[in-house]
Design an enzyme around this catalytic site. Structure first.
Site, PDB file in Angstrom:
ATOM      1  N   HIS A  69       0.824  -1.219   0.000  1.00  0.00           N
ATOM      2  CA  HIS A  69       0.000   0.000   0.000  1.00  0.00           C
ATOM      3  C   HIS A  69       0.849   1.257   0.000  1.00  0.00           C
ATOM      4  CE1 HIS A  69       0.316   0.990   4.408  1.00  0.00           C
ATOM      5  NE2 HIS A  69       0.483  -0.311   4.537  1.00  0.00           N
ATOM      6  N   ASP A 186       6.297   1.968   6.314  1.00  0.00           N
ATOM      7  CA  ASP A 186       5.042   1.222   6.239  1.00  0.00           C
ATOM      8  C   ASP A 186       4.082   2.044   5.393  1.00  0.00           C
ATOM      9  OD1 ASP A 186       2.666  -0.137   6.734  1.00  0.00           O
ATOM     10  OD2 ASP A 186       2.497   0.556   8.798  1.00  0.00           O
ATOM     11  N   GLU A 220      -5.280   1.035   2.924  1.00  0.00           N
ATOM     12  CA  GLU A 220      -4.899   0.004   3.884  1.00  0.00           C
ATOM     13  C   GLU A 220      -4.942   0.517   5.308  1.00  0.00           C
ATOM     14  OE1 GLU A 220      -2.401  -2.556   6.455  1.00  0.00           O
ATOM     15  OE2 GLU A 220      -2.206  -0.406   6.031  1.00  0.00           O
ATOM     16  N   ASP A 241       4.194  -6.231   3.286  1.00  0.00           N
ATOM     17  CA  ASP A 241       4.019  -5.112   4.199  1.00  0.00           C
ATOM     18  C   ASP A 241       5.202  -5.112   5.158  1.00  0.00           C
ATOM     19  OD1 ASP A 241       2.902  -3.007   5.712  1.00  0.00           O
ATOM     20  OD2 ASP A 241       0.878  -3.744   5.333  1.00  0.00           O
ATOM     21  N   HIS A 321       4.780   2.878  12.937  1.00  0.00           N
ATOM     22  CA  HIS A 321       3.865   4.011  13.098  1.00  0.00           C
ATOM     23  C   HIS A 321       4.522   5.194  13.793  1.00  0.00           C
ATOM     24  CE1 HIS A 321      -0.380   2.194  12.265  1.00  0.00           C
ATOM     25  NE2 HIS A 321       0.523   1.817  11.377  1.00  0.00           N
TER      26      HIS A 321
END
Length: 343
Positions: A69, A186, A220, A241, A321
């Protein structure tokens, strides 16, 4: 596959420079479409905005879909305060704890973009006696615009309004020792890896025994990226991923991670075994792990009702994240697994 690592990283860095929080991905979509097309592969944009690429191959009745993604975390303007500061809400899993003091861009709908910084409300330590104990959330932080604004009307005159996107600075660096540091590895690192794998196929005029497709999704981070656009004849789908790195897990940034189970449940036992066999065949440095807090595109594909087997791999990424880190060795090992799985 060593020859394609630098290419994959180069494309990753280029894509990281393009803002693409979920819902604001048109420039990233165009980049992905252009790059796969330049390698000679048929690529098209789906109605939803994803890019679907046909990498070729023989058996179209036993097709493989590789999913990654291009959308990222971000923010959205929720309120223009009387002070001229902006309260935002998160897009995807953006976390205020590690976004504090980060530079950002507020992208208006019709009037360009403005720079700013996400700061704790009353951010000066010399003034705020509760600075250390204050809970960091998107209710206790605010975007301070780098414009001469003193009230809400000043901000509105710039063309900023509720619903405008807030894009955070990725701060991308590739070190001499091979580490790749950036927000939003990510999953832009995996998009770069799939471009590297596509270049490997094109340069060597390789045609896999089974038909191979790539779907670069753009939703995503909010859970439904892979819920559509599976080509007819696909029997397996693998999310490429980020691989998790952290306490209780084996994987490092220099390895490829093969996920056996995440918070959505186990991945296909058959596919997991084949991925391990592929890693062993290609001498890829790999780890098999269980991710405690994770969901993937391919799980959205299954939830949408597609009758397929599913798997998940990715280069190890630390500090997910947040300000993330991987390594060129992780890129190489992921490329090796893809090669071993198809040849």
């Amino acid at each position: 596959m060593e020859n394609y690592v630098n290419f994959a990283v180069e494309k990753t860095v280029e894509l990281l420079a393009i803002d693409s929080p979920t819902g604001y991905t048109h420039e990233a979509e165009e980049y992905v479409l252009k790059e796969f097309s330049a390698l000679g592969f048929a690529a098209k944009r789906t109605t939803k905005g994803g890019i679907l690429i046909d990498l070729g191959g023989e058996d179209a009745n036993d097709g493989l879909l590789l999913e990654a993604h291009a959308d990222t975390l971000g923010g959205m303007v929720a309120e223009i305060k009387g002070s001229g500061r902006l309260r935002i809400v998160k897009v995807g899993g953006m976390n205020a704890n590690n976004a504090e003091a980060e530079n950002c861009r507020v992208v208006t709908k019709f009037h360009g973009a403005y720079e700013g910084t996400l700061q704790l409300c009353n951010a000066s330590i010399h003034v705020n006696s509760d600075y250390d104990s204050a809970k960091r959330s998107f209710d206790t932080t605010e975007v301070v615009l780098d414009e001469c604004v003193e009230n809400a009307d000043d901000v509105k005159k710039l063309g900023i309004s509720v619903g405008d996107y807030v894009c955070f600075e990725p701060r991308t660096r590739v070190t001499k020792s091979g580490y790749i540091k950036s927000r939003f590895l990510d999953d832009k690192l995996s998009v770069g890896i799939l471009l590297g794998f596509a270049k490997y196929l094109a340069d060597n005029s390789l045609k896999p025994a089974r038909r191979v497709y790539v779907h670069i999704t753009v939703y995503e981070e909010v859970g439904h990226g892979g819920a559509a656009s599976v080509p007819e004849g696909v029997t397996e789908a693998i999310s490429v991923d980020m691989g998790c790195v952290g306490d209780g897990l084996q994987c490092t940034e220099r390895q490829v991670s093969i996920c056996a189970k995440d918070s959505g449940g186990p991945y296909s036992y058959e596919v997991v075994k084949k991925l391990i066999a592929a890693a062993q065949k290609e001498n890829a440095d790999y780890a098999v792990d269980i991710y405690p807090h994770y969901g993937s595109d391919v799980e959205a594909t299954l939830s949408a009702g597609y009758d397929i087997r599913h798997g998940l791999i990715g280069a190890g990424v630390y500090a997910s994240h947040g300000y993330e880190r991987s390594h060129k060795d992780g890129v190489l090992n992921t490329l090796r697994v893809l090669k071993g799985y198809l040849f």
